[in-house]
Design an enzyme around this catalytic site. Structure first.
Site, mmCIF file in Angstrom:
data_model
loop_
_atom_site.group_PDB
_atom_site.id
_atom_site.type_symbol
_atom_site.label_atom_id
_atom_site.label_comp_id
_atom_site.label_asym_id
_atom_site.label_seq_id
_atom_site.Cartn_x
_atom_site.Cartn_y
_atom_site.Cartn_z
ATOM 1 N N SER A 1 -4.612 -1.466 -1.531
ATOM 2 C CA SER A 1 -4.128 -2.133 -2.747
ATOM 3 C C SER A 1 -4.716 -3.536 -2.796
ATOM 4 O O SER A 1 -5.030 -4.124 -1.742
ATOM 5 C CB SER A 1 -2.598 -2.220 -2.722
ATOM 6 N N TYR B 1 5.791 -3.254 1.196
ATOM 7 C CA TYR B 1 4.662 -2.532 0.608
ATOM 8 C C TYR B 1 3.366 -3.315 0.819
ATOM 9 O O TYR B 1 2.356 -2.760 1.287
ATOM 10 C CB TYR B 1 4.891 -2.302 -0.884
#
Length: 247
Positions: free
Chosen positions: A138, A151
């Site tokens: 990400s 996350y």
């Protein structure tokens, strides 16, 4: 990585980024096996596509991973590409003591899941022709989203793991990192309609164009993710962290 003629195993392929990439790789002439926890979504993903197969798997279950690896390589011995896409994202408030179940589940799914699946398949992949591992991280691996700290941390860890993996597998298995920006999917509630997020179709199209480059970049980075990927080099981490804090 070859763009066609592969047999690709992709986790989290029932929806979102995983589904979009699975269908585009299938359209490009690859056999694709998608996994996930929702059999109905997997069935829908494979519907009408002769060489797109659905095999359920919960990557949070280490015993299931071991059994799955044996089953899937027996059924599809030509597997030469593993795409670790399955992941969860949860918002957390961490300014007081709390229940850590969400944080622990995030680590198990986003970090231990790929590590375990790579381990379960590595002996197969090192003997497969034109083999590759694609780890989907990400933009938040490089600048964290404050309201999603675990996350972001798992994606930073997977970025680091991917770099080490690339060195150890040099000459044996190609290792590629795909770091998406904010994309319109249902990873978090309402995300699929947020105007400032990248449309899923546009993202998948740009990703496919980058995979088509020769040689394949070690990092697949669409233009929208570059402000996060390059933040440290540009001395802009604090500035971009402040922007993410406001989201």
């Amino acid at each position: 990585m070859k763009t066609t003629g592969n047999t690709i195993l992709l986790t989290g392929g029932g929806s979102g980024i995983g589904l979009a990439l699975a269908q585009r790789w299938h359209d490009a002439g690859n056999h694709v096996i998608v996994t996930g926890r929702n059999p109905a979504k997997l069935k829908a993903a494979a519907a009408g596509r002769a060489n797109l197969h659905a095999v359920p798997l919960d990557v949070a279950d280490p015993d299931a991973i071991a059994d799955f690896a044996k089953e899937v390589t027996d059924r599809f011995p030509a597997i030469n590409v593993l795409v670790n896409n399955a992941g969860v994202m949860m918002y957390e408030t961490i300014d007081a003591r709390r229940e850590l179940a969400d944080a622990e589940a995030t680590v198990i799914t986003n970090l231990l899941g790929p590590i375990r699946l790579i381990d379960a398949l590595i002996d197969h992949l090192v003997t497969a022709p034109d083999s590759a591992i694609v780890n989907i991280t990400s933009g938040l691996a490089f600048v964290p989203l404050p309201k999603a700290p675990t996350y972001s941390a798992t994606k930073a860890a997977l970025h680091s793991y991917t770099q080490a993996l690339r060195v150890q597998l040099e000459g044996k298995v190609e290792v590629i990192e795909l770091a998406p920006p904010a994309v319109r999917t249902e990873l978090t509630p309402g995300q699929s309609t947020r105007e400032n997020y990248m449309p899923l179709g546009d993202f998948a199209d740009e990703v496919m164009s980058l995979f088509a480059l020769e040689p394949t970049p070690s990092e697949i980075l669409v233009r929208n993710v570059l402000p996060l990927r390059n933040a440290e080099a540009e001395g802009a981490v604090a500035e971009r962290l402040a922007l993410l804090k406001a989201l």
